[in-house]
Design a protein around this motif. Sequence first.
Motif, mmCIF file in Angstrom:
data_model
loop_
_atom_site.group_PDB
_atom_site.id
_atom_site.type_symbol
_atom_site.label_atom_id
_atom_site.label_comp_id
_atom_site.label_asym_id
_atom_site.label_seq_id
_atom_site.Cartn_x
_atom_site.Cartn_y
_atom_site.Cartn_z
ATOM 1 N N GLN A 166 -5.884 -40.839 -12.398
ATOM 2 C CA GLN A 166 -6.505 -40.968 -13.720
ATOM 3 C C GLN A 166 -6.952 -39.605 -14.240
ATOM 4 O OE1 GLN A 166 -9.441 -44.017 -14.279
ATOM 5 N NE2 GLN A 166 -8.262 -45.589 -13.219
ATOM 6 N N ARG A 167 -7.571 -38.823 -13.390
ATOM 7 C CA ARG A 167 -8.010 -37.489 -13.817
ATOM 8 C C ARG A 167 -6.819 -36.641 -14.270
ATOM 9 N NH1 ARG A 167 -11.256 -38.311 -8.836
ATOM 10 N NH2 ARG A 167 -13.397 -38.747 -9.524
ATOM 11 N N ARG A 168 -5.705 -36.765 -13.530
ATOM 12 C CA ARG A 168 -4.523 -35.970 -13.870
ATOM 13 C C ARG A 168 -3.827 -36.443 -15.135
ATOM 14 N NH1 ARG A 168 -4.176 -35.366 -7.987
ATOM 15 N NH2 ARG A 168 -3.220 -37.426 -7.768
ATOM 16 N N MET A 169 -4.160 -37.619 -15.615
ATOM 17 C CA MET A 169 -3.535 -38.123 -16.838
ATOM 18 C C MET A 169 -4.041 -37.414 -18.086
ATOM 19 S SD MET A 169 -1.100 -40.301 -16.566
ATOM 20 C CE MET A 169 -1.052 -40.641 -18.337
ATOM 21 N N PHE A 170 -5.226 -36.840 -18.043
ATOM 22 C CA PHE A 170 -5.787 -36.304 -19.283
ATOM 23 C C PHE A 170 -5.025 -35.100 -19.832
ATOM 24 C CE2 PHE A 170 -8.860 -39.366 -18.095
ATOM 25 C CZ PHE A 170 -9.386 -39.805 -19.298
ATOM 26 N N PRO A 171 -4.523 -34.189 -19.012
ATOM 27 C CA PRO A 171 -3.633 -33.164 -19.560
ATOM 28 C C PRO A 171 -2.336 -33.756 -20.137
ATOM 29 C CG PRO A 171 -4.544 -32.438 -17.469
ATOM 30 C CD PRO A 171 -4.916 -33.888 -17.612
ATOM 31 N N ILE A 172 -1.848 -34.851 -19.535
ATOM 32 C CA ILE A 172 -0.662 -35.513 -20.080
ATOM 33 C C ILE A 172 -0.980 -36.129 -21.438
ATOM 34 C CG2 ILE A 172 0.985 -37.413 -19.724
ATOM 35 C CD1 ILE A 172 0.759 -36.861 -16.701
ATOM 36 N N PHE A 173 -2.134 -36.799 -21.534
ATOM 37 C CA PHE A 173 -2.559 -37.325 -22.833
ATOM 38 C C PHE A 173 -2.599 -36.198 -23.872
ATOM 39 C CE2 PHE A 173 -5.343 -40.801 -20.647
ATOM 40 C CZ PHE A 173 -4.267 -41.665 -20.594
ATOM 41 N N ALA A 174 -3.197 -35.077 -23.495
ATOM 42 C CA ALA A 174 -3.344 -33.971 -24.436
ATOM 43 C C ALA A 174 -1.986 -33.416 -24.860
ATOM 44 C CB ALA A 174 -4.199 -32.867 -23.818
ATOM 45 N N ALA A 175 -1.067 -33.302 -23.906
ATOM 46 C CA ALA A 175 0.255 -32.750 -24.211
ATOM 47 C C ALA A 175 1.063 -33.657 -25.124
ATOM 48 C CB ALA A 175 1.018 -32.509 -22.909
ATOM 49 N N CYS A 176 0.752 -34.949 -25.113
ATOM 50 C CA CYS A 176 1.520 -35.921 -25.898
ATOM 51 C C CYS A 176 0.896 -36.237 -27.253
ATOM 52 C CB CYS A 176 1.669 -37.226 -25.113
ATOM 53 S SG CYS A 176 2.724 -37.104 -23.659
ATOM 54 N N THR A 177 -0.323 -35.810 -27.486
ATOM 55 C CA THR A 177 -1.042 -36.204 -28.700
ATOM 56 C C THR A 177 -1.031 -35.078 -29.724
ATOM 57 O OG1 THR A 177 -2.532 -37.526 -27.296
ATOM 58 C CG2 THR A 177 -3.192 -37.181 -29.581
ATOM 59 N N ALA A 178 -0.618 -35.393 -30.937
ATOM 60 C CA ALA A 178 -0.567 -34.414 -32.018
ATOM 61 C C ALA A 178 -1.970 -33.975 -32.413
ATOM 62 C CB ALA A 178 0.149 -35.013 -33.225
ATOM 63 N N SER A 179 -2.055 -32.829 -33.061
ATOM 64 C CA SER A 179 -3.325 -32.363 -33.607
ATOM 65 C C SER A 179 -3.897 -33.426 -34.540
ATOM 66 C CB SER A 179 -3.100 -31.065 -34.376
ATOM 67 O OG SER A 179 -4.288 -30.599 -34.954
ATOM 68 N N GLY A 180 -5.136 -33.823 -34.289
ATOM 69 C CA GLY A 180 -5.754 -34.886 -35.082
ATOM 70 C C GLY A 180 -5.324 -36.278 -34.684
ATOM 71 N N GLY A 181 -4.460 -36.392 -33.663
ATOM 72 C CA GLY A 181 -3.976 -37.695 -33.225
ATOM 73 C C GLY A 181 -5.028 -38.481 -32.464
ATOM 74 N N ILE A 182 -4.728 -39.755 -32.230
ATOM 75 C CA ILE A 182 -5.689 -40.691 -31.640
ATOM 76 C C ILE A 182 -5.219 -41.155 -30.268
ATOM 77 C CG2 ILE A 182 -6.867 -42.903 -31.930
ATOM 78 C CD1 ILE A 182 -7.670 -40.762 -33.985
ATOM 79 N N LEU A 183 -6.120 -41.129 -29.308
ATOM 80 C CA LEU A 183 -5.884 -41.644 -27.961
ATOM 81 C C LEU A 183 -6.780 -42.849 -27.730
ATOM 82 C CD1 LEU A 183 -5.001 -41.479 -24.910
ATOM 83 C CD2 LEU A 183 -6.951 -39.905 -24.596
ATOM 84 N N MET A 184 -6.207 -43.921 -27.143
ATOM 85 C CA MET A 184 -7.034 -45.030 -26.678
ATOM 86 C C MET A 184 -6.552 -45.470 -25.300
ATOM 87 S SD MET A 184 -8.294 -48.635 -28.385
ATOM 88 C CE MET A 184 -6.804 -49.615 -28.288
ATOM 89 N N PHE A 185 -7.505 -45.668 -24.403
ATOM 90 C CA PHE A 185 -7.205 -46.213 -23.078
ATOM 91 C C PHE A 185 -8.332 -47.143 -22.682
ATOM 92 C CE2 PHE A 185 -9.743 -42.426 -22.356
ATOM 93 C CZ PHE A 185 -10.616 -42.787 -21.344
ATOM 94 N N ASN A 186 -8.059 -48.014 -21.720
ATOM 95 C CA ASN A 186 -9.131 -48.862 -21.199
ATOM 96 C C ASN A 186 -9.199 -48.757 -19.682
ATOM 97 O OD1 ASN A 186 -6.687 -50.457 -21.075
ATOM 98 N ND2 ASN A 186 -7.906 -52.309 -20.856
ATOM 99 N N ALA A 187 -10.398 -48.963 -19.170
ATOM 100 C CA ALA A 187 -10.664 -48.885 -17.737
ATOM 101 C C ALA A 187 -11.836 -49.803 -17.442
ATOM 102 C CB ALA A 187 -10.936 -47.445 -17.325
ATOM 103 N N GLY A 188 -12.559 -49.536 -16.381
ATOM 104 C CA GLY A 188 -13.693 -50.380 -16.041
ATOM 105 C C GLY A 188 -14.995 -49.834 -16.601
ATOM 106 N N PRO A 189 -16.096 -50.564 -16.427
ATOM 107 C CA PRO A 189 -17.379 -50.138 -16.978
ATOM 108 C C PRO A 189 -18.121 -49.118 -16.126
ATOM 109 C CG PRO A 189 -17.617 -52.268 -15.939
ATOM 110 C CD PRO A 189 -16.151 -51.929 -15.867
ATOM 111 N N ALA A 190 -17.661 -48.899 -14.891
ATOM 112 C CA ALA A 190 -18.370 -47.996 -13.979
ATOM 113 C C ALA A 190 -17.403 -47.496 -12.914
ATOM 114 C CB ALA A 190 -19.544 -48.716 -13.316
#
Length: 203
Positions: A122-146
Motif C-alpha cells: 500500500q505504501r508503495r502504491m502512492f508513487p504509482i498513484f502520483a505518476a498516473c494522476t494528471a495535474s489537478g486530477g482526482i484520486l480516490m481509494f478505500n481501505a479500513g478505518p484503522a
Amino acid sequence: MTQDTSGIVAHYERHALAWDCDRRAAAWTDKAPIERFLACLRPGATVLDLGCGGGVPVAAHIAAQGFVVTGVDSSPTMITLCRTRMPDHEWIVADMRSFTSDRRFDGVLAWDSFFHLGHDDQRRMFPIFAACTASGGILMFNAGPAHGEAIGSYRGDPLYHASLDPSEYEALLSENGFELIAHSIGDPAKGERSFWIARRSPI
C-alpha cells in the motif's frame, strides 16, 4: 497478524465469474462515494480504474456518465468481461502494484481493490498513484478505518484485507503531491466504506 498476499491474484481469477455474478446481484450500497468522486471531474474526463473487476457496477456507471475509462485488473477473466461489456473503453490485464503508463489520468480510482494489498505494498502504491494522476486530477481509494489486517472469506477461501492508519494515508498523500479533499470512515450512507479523495497538486 501477518499474511502472504501473493494469493490475491489467483483468488480473484479462480472466483472471477462467481464474484462478478454476486457483485451484479447485490444492491449497490457504495454508489454515493463513486458519485462524489465523479462530481470532482470535468465532463468527458479520463478515469483509471485500478482493480476494475468485471466492470459492473462501478466502471459501467462511470462510462455511462460520459467518462473515458481505462480499467486494470490482474484477472484475465475479469478483463474479458469488461471488454465484452464495454468494448469502446480500454481494459488491461496487469497488477496495480507494478502498473505503469505513459499517460496521466484526470481521475484515478482504487475501489475495493487497494485494501487487498499488504501494508508495504500500500505504501508503495502512492508513487504509482502520483505518476498516473494528471495535474489537478482526482484520486480516490478505500481501505479500513484503522491500522490492521483482517482475513475474510469468500466461497470458502480466505480473503486478505489490510489498512494503514488514517494519519499515515494523509501523510503519504501529502508526500506524493496530493491535497486531501474528503475522508469518510464507515458511513452507513456510503456503503460502510472508509475512503479518501485527494487532488493532485499542480505539477
